[in-house]
Design a protein around this motif. Structure first.
Motif, short mmCIF file in Angstrom:
data_model
loop_
_atom_site.label_atom_id
_atom_site.label_comp_id
_atom_site.label_asym_id
_atom_site.label_seq_id
_atom_site.Cartn_x
_atom_site.Cartn_y
_atom_site.Cartn_z
N LYS A 79 0.85 -1.20 0.00
CA LYS A 79 0.00 0.00 0.00
C LYS A 79 0.88 1.25 0.00
CE LYS A 79 -4.38 1.51 1.93
NZ LYS A 79 -5.46 1.23 2.89
N ALA A 80 1.91 1.23 0.83
CA ALA A 80 2.85 2.36 0.85
C ALA A 80 3.72 2.35 -0.40
CB ALA A 80 3.73 2.28 2.10
N GLY A 81 4.12 1.16 -0.84
CA GLY A 81 5.00 1.04 -1.98
C GLY A 81 4.40 1.58 -3.26
N ALA A 82 3.09 1.48 -3.40
CA ALA A 82 2.44 2.03 -4.58
C ALA A 82 2.64 3.54 -4.63
CB ALA A 82 0.95 1.69 -4.57
N ALA A 83 2.56 4.18 -3.48
CA ALA A 83 2.79 5.63 -3.43
C ALA A 83 4.26 5.95 -3.70
CB ALA A 83 2.38 6.17 -2.07
N ILE A 84 5.14 5.18 -3.10
CA ILE A 84 6.58 5.38 -3.32
C ILE A 84 6.94 5.18 -4.78
CG2 ILE A 84 8.87 4.40 -2.86
CD1 ILE A 84 7.99 5.93 -0.50
N ALA A 85 6.39 4.13 -5.39
CA ALA A 85 6.71 3.82 -6.79
C ALA A 85 6.29 4.95 -7.72
CB ALA A 85 6.02 2.52 -7.20
N HIS A 86 5.23 5.64 -7.36
CA HIS A 86 4.73 6.71 -8.22
C HIS A 86 5.54 8.00 -8.10
CE1 HIS A 86 1.22 4.10 -8.72
NE2 HIS A 86 0.99 4.79 -9.81
N ARG A 87 6.64 7.95 -7.39
CA ARG A 87 7.51 9.14 -7.31
C ARG A 87 7.98 9.56 -8.70
NH1 ARG A 87 10.38 4.72 -5.81
NH2 ARG A 87 12.37 4.35 -6.86
N VAL A 88 8.16 8.57 -9.60
CA VAL A 88 8.62 8.91 -10.95
C VAL A 88 7.55 9.69 -11.71
CG1 VAL A 88 10.27 7.00 -11.10
CG2 VAL A 88 7.90 6.65 -11.84
N ASN A 89 6.27 9.42 -11.41
CA ASN A 89 5.19 10.18 -12.03
C ASN A 89 5.17 11.61 -11.50
OD1 ASN A 89 4.44 7.22 -11.78
ND2 ASN A 89 3.00 7.87 -13.34
N ALA A 90 5.36 11.72 -10.18
CA ALA A 90 5.38 13.06 -9.57
C ALA A 90 6.55 13.87 -10.10
CB ALA A 90 5.46 12.93 -8.05
N LEU A 91 7.71 13.23 -10.23
CA LEU A 91 8.89 13.92 -10.74
C LEU A 91 8.66 14.38 -12.17
CD1 LEU A 91 11.84 14.75 -10.26
CD2 LEU A 91 12.53 12.51 -11.13
N ALA A 92 8.07 13.49 -12.99
CA ALA A 92 7.80 13.86 -14.38
C ALA A 92 6.82 15.02 -14.47
CB ALA A 92 7.26 12.65 -15.14
N ALA A 93 5.80 14.99 -13.62
CA ALA A 93 4.80 16.08 -13.61
C ALA A 93 5.43 17.39 -13.16
CB ALA A 93 3.64 15.71 -12.69
N TYR A 94 6.31 17.29 -12.18
CA TYR A 94 6.96 18.50 -11.64
C TYR A 94 7.89 19.14 -12.69
CZ TYR A 94 9.30 21.48 -8.21
OH TYR A 94 9.80 22.56 -7.51
N GLU A 95 8.56 18.27 -13.45
CA GLU A 95 9.54 18.77 -14.42
C GLU A 95 8.94 19.05 -15.79
OE1 GLU A 95 12.56 15.77 -14.34
OE2 GLU A 95 13.59 16.70 -12.61
N ARG A 96 7.65 18.70 -15.97
CA ARG A 96 7.02 18.91 -17.28
C ARG A 96 6.80 20.39 -17.55
NH1 ARG A 96 4.88 14.44 -18.82
NH2 ARG A 96 3.88 13.98 -16.83
N GLU A 97 7.14 20.80 -18.71
CA GLU A 97 6.99 22.23 -19.07
C GLU A 97 5.57 22.53 -19.53
OE1 GLU A 97 9.91 23.18 -21.97
OE2 GLU A 97 11.60 22.87 -20.61
#
Length: 218
Positions: free
Chosen positions: A200-218
């Protein structure tokens, strides 16, 4: 060209956020490592639970990772499909059992307890409303728990783990009781809950790459 929100993360993307919370990420990694170590449960059974839990969280990274790990433990696709079927049934069970709240709300019944233990027995009122629907649902749940390539005890461990991912108190109560009746020990129960927690926690941790991509998206 359509962009995919789920991309296979590169090592650089996977670790980029670690530098911003190194101790916390390291602590989670150690927790995850200990959770999946051999203990009261075999690693293979833990991976059954993990694959099932990942199908409830819907995390594609977790599914891929734990299917690979389960395969490394010589789990067959047929076994994993059974584990997924149990997960789907428990997810449905958790939703179905919440219908007692629909009954209470519709009939304007005052209850001091929102999750009273006797609601588990009162769910049979649904049979009075629609016997065919109620019976077919119960048969569906029972069918997924029939031992085939995975034994009944391990299926109930999967069910308990899945119940903790859904967070439904009725499902936790019902399937923990069933697991105990099949001889599940407190040590096995504890390890099952830890695997569910890691997923349950790991699913949130794994999605860090999605958050990073969203943060860096222009």
């Amino acid at each position: 060209m359509t962009q995919n929100l789920y991309t296979r993360p590169t090592p650089a993307a996977s670790t980029k956020l670690f530098a911003y919370a190194p101790e916390a990420f390291q602590a989670f990694g150690e927790f995850n490592k200990q959770t999946f170590a051999e203990g009261a449960l075999t690693v293979k059974v833990k991976e059954y639970i993990a694959v099932a839990a990942a199908h409830i969280t819907g995390c594609p990274y977790c599914i891929e990772a734990h299917v690979g790990k389960a395969k490394g433990q010589e789990a067959t696709f047929e076994e994993l499909l059974e584990a997924v079927a149990v997960a789907a049934a428990i997810n449905a069970h958790s939703a179905f059992y919440n219908s007692i709240h629909t009954w209470n709300a519709y009939n304007e019944e005052a209850n001091t307890e929102l999750y009273a233990l006797d609601h588990i027995e009162r769910i049979e009122r649904l049979e009075e409303t629609n016997e065919g629907l109620y019976t077919s649902f119960v048969e569906y749940i029972n069918r997924t728990l029939v031992p085939e390539r995975i034994g009944v005890k391990d299926k109930l461990l999967i069910a308990v783990g899945a119940s903790h991912v859904t967070g439904n108190a009725y499902s936790i109560e019902i399937f923990t009781r069933k697991a105990k009746a099949e001889g599940v020990t407190l040590e096995e129960l504890a390890e099952t809950i830890l695997v569910a927690s890691a997923l349950k926690a790991g699913a949130a941790i794994a999605h860090r790459v999605n958050a990073l991509a969203a943060y860096e998206r222009e």
